[in-house]
Scaffold this active site. Sequence first.
Site, short mmCIF file in Angstrom:
data_model
loop_
_atom_site.label_atom_id
_atom_site.label_comp_id
_atom_site.label_asym_id
_atom_site.label_seq_id
_atom_site.Cartn_x
_atom_site.Cartn_y
_atom_site.Cartn_z
N ASP A 108 0.87 -1.19 0.00
CA ASP A 108 0.00 0.00 0.00
C ASP A 108 0.90 1.23 0.00
O ASP A 108 2.12 1.10 -0.09
CB ASP A 108 -0.92 0.00 1.25
CG ASP A 108 -2.20 0.78 0.99
OD1 ASP A 108 -2.11 1.93 0.54
OD2 ASP A 108 -3.29 0.24 1.23
N SER A 171 -2.14 18.49 -1.62
CA SER A 171 -1.07 18.12 -2.56
C SER A 171 0.23 17.80 -1.83
O SER A 171 0.94 16.86 -2.19
CB SER A 171 -0.80 19.27 -3.54
OG SER A 171 -1.91 19.47 -4.33
N HIS A 254 5.47 28.06 -12.73
CA HIS A 254 6.11 27.32 -13.80
C HIS A 254 6.39 25.87 -13.45
O HIS A 254 6.05 24.98 -14.22
CB HIS A 254 7.32 28.02 -14.40
CG HIS A 254 7.57 27.42 -15.75
ND1 HIS A 254 6.82 27.74 -16.86
CD2 HIS A 254 8.38 26.43 -16.15
CE1 HIS A 254 7.17 26.99 -17.87
NE2 HIS A 254 8.13 26.19 -17.47
N TYR A 258 5.01 21.78 -14.99
CA TYR A 258 5.69 20.48 -15.11
C TYR A 258 5.10 19.43 -14.19
O TYR A 258 5.16 18.24 -14.48
CB TYR A 258 7.20 20.67 -14.92
CG TYR A 258 7.74 21.42 -16.09
CD1 TYR A 258 7.99 20.78 -17.30
CD2 TYR A 258 7.89 22.80 -16.05
CE1 TYR A 258 8.38 21.48 -18.41
CE2 TYR A 258 8.29 23.51 -17.17
CZ TYR A 258 8.54 22.84 -18.35
OH TYR A 258 8.92 23.53 -19.45
N SER A 269 5.63 6.75 -21.47
CA SER A 269 6.79 5.85 -21.47
C SER A 269 6.42 4.44 -21.04
O SER A 269 7.22 3.51 -21.21
CB SER A 269 7.87 6.40 -20.53
OG SER A 269 8.25 7.69 -20.93
N HIS A 304 7.19 34.23 -17.95
CA HIS A 304 5.78 34.62 -17.93
C HIS A 304 5.63 36.12 -17.75
O HIS A 304 4.52 36.64 -17.76
CB HIS A 304 5.05 33.91 -16.78
CG HIS A 304 5.03 32.42 -16.93
ND1 HIS A 304 4.05 31.75 -17.60
CD2 HIS A 304 5.89 31.46 -16.51
CE1 HIS A 304 4.28 30.45 -17.58
NE2 HIS A 304 5.40 30.25 -16.93
N THR A 329 13.52 17.71 -23.38
CA THR A 329 12.22 17.35 -23.96
C THR A 329 12.42 16.68 -25.31
O THR A 329 11.75 15.69 -25.64
CB THR A 329 11.32 18.60 -24.10
OG1 THR A 329 11.33 19.31 -22.87
CG2 THR A 329 9.89 18.21 -24.44
N LYS A 332 13.35 13.14 -24.92
CA LYS A 332 12.21 12.27 -24.64
C LYS A 332 11.43 11.94 -25.92
O LYS A 332 11.08 10.78 -26.16
CB LYS A 332 11.26 12.93 -23.62
CG LYS A 332 11.93 13.20 -22.28
CD LYS A 332 10.96 13.45 -21.17
CE LYS A 332 10.30 12.18 -20.73
NZ LYS A 332 11.22 11.21 -20.13
N ARG A 451 -6.54 37.61 -24.88
CA ARG A 451 -7.25 36.57 -24.12
C ARG A 451 -8.11 37.24 -23.05
O ARG A 451 -7.99 38.44 -22.81
CB ARG A 451 -6.25 35.60 -23.50
CG ARG A 451 -5.23 36.25 -22.62
CD ARG A 451 -4.10 35.30 -22.22
NE ARG A 451 -4.54 34.28 -21.29
CZ ARG A 451 -3.74 33.69 -20.39
NH1 ARG A 451 -2.45 34.01 -20.32
NH2 ARG A 451 -4.19 32.77 -19.58
#
Lengths: 538, 61
Positions: A108, A171, A254, A258, A269, A304, A329, A332, A451
């Site tokens: 567990d 979280s 930021h 991710y 993967s 940003h 990236t 990957k 936007r």
Amino acid sequence: MSHAATHDHHDDHHGAPKSFFQRWFMSTNHKDIGTLYLVFALVMFFIGGSFAMLIRAELFTPGMQLMQPYFFNQLTTMHALVMIFGAIMPAFVGLGNWMIPLMVGAPDMALPRMNNLSFWILPFAFTLMLSTLFMAGGGPAGGWTMYPPLSLQSDSLAYVVFAVHLMGISSIMGAINIIATILNMRAPGMELLKMPVFVWSWLITAFLLIAVMPVLAGAVTMLLTDKYFGTNFFNPGGGGDPVLYQHIFWFFGHPEVYIMILPAFGIISEIIPTFARKPIFGYKAMVFAIASIAFLSFIVWAHHMFAVGLPMGAEIFFMYATMLIAVPTGVKVFNWVSTMWGGSMTFETPMLFAIAFVILFTIGGFSGLMLALVPADFQYHDTYFVVAHFHYVLVTGALFAIIAATYYWLPKWSGRMYSEFWAKMHFWNSVIWVNVLFFPQHFLGLAGMPRRIPDYNVAFANFNMISSIGGFLFGASQLIFLGVLIHGVWFSKKKATDRVWEGAKGLEWTVPSPAPHHTFDVPPVIHDDELAHGHVND
Amino acid sequence: MPEAAGRPEKPIHMTQPKMQHAAIDQYDAERRKGVRRTVKILVVIAAAFFLVSFVQIVLMK
């Protein structure tokens, strides 16, 4: 006898509490809590999706159609908060809860009661946040970034800040649990560099969560004290600076991006090697690429904020640091393609979504590279180009990976095969309409449409109409997903085998389908040839 | 493609050796100790990042 392990009490089919309340409200079982997270995420996905439908309905033609501008701003804010914190993140936590103990041979999670608390905080947090829509002053309308001074004008700030605190606590507890499980509960022989890539991706993501969720908590606490307790952290009138909020928010924001994509990398993967019938190409490179991306995510936050007036040296640094992320990236994407190269591929629904992920996420990555360029970003900033970019990353990236994972592991969870025909209908409808929805938004942004506006110049009318039609049909396509899930969990007559997929490898496929309530009470001994990535040192 | 049902292949878990009970007790104790240590370290890290966000603001002002 289908499973010898059942009979030597290695896997217990009969441990689940009989009472509904005990099983689902007081559960400490990682599979039940995983299911709760996934169901919660699905509900939030449809709530957040309904906000998106209203937004696209308002934007269908120029002029004000259905709602007041302030309510439109509430919808865009709530859509983002619900999708990010209520749908994408809990879905990954649910997948982690279900699969990490099964993949590392643990009975567990390390802290099962804390696991229960982590989940049950969430429904309260979201009830609190969504209830602000029905309050006199309305919900938050300053965008999910909650920039001051705009966010300080909202009457519901205290509710939203408290909800964000609850989500953050949930979280952080979840992340602590995942790290403690992976570092301490692995079966003998499951060394760190033998773990499935999905487990690695979650280990790294959990460290990101622990580092940045407290920073978000700090930032929103300062907003709260600025509004209600007379502090001036972000108030220039009292010696503060609103740009400092942006720095601190994006130091969280930021890496948060991710947090929402690294577990997706892990899922892809797992799926591609199964349906290519080959071990993942460059296992160690995949792991180190995830770690590199996580590290770089901490030193790119100011991309940003290029338009707020940073010093030139800072803009150059953040531009190059951001472009550097393309290297791991790219590794990957190269490795996923190399895994497929020369493989005996078949194209079941999880593989279709995984291939769509590789292609469409790469489009989102390329538009990210364009946004990383300081001079170009001055043109793109706050336009629909940004909206198109992050929806390619989060919808065709994170969401498609979650859907792929659901189709991939659903037979293991439910013990039944879903309808491949309807799943493929779901795939083709999703992949076509999601592009009709988001691709024209690149053109709108390049043409200068800002936007977060409910009305726009007639010059933008055609692409907005196309985008809205794509949005409605993409939304409708997700009802097929709901139907496939309901059928696959309760009504399908086709039983799943233990391994489910012909090319599947890894510990999770060694337990019966559906996975028993208790697994790996006696730790299994790991052999390299049973692992998805084969002999790592080869 | 989905694996064919009723395939005569032996499931992997049937062929896997399992740990003995004495070894499991020791293994469990080590795991519990490891979990406690990991949680303490991670809670300290989370608290430090929370406080650093305030310190950062104060220093930058």
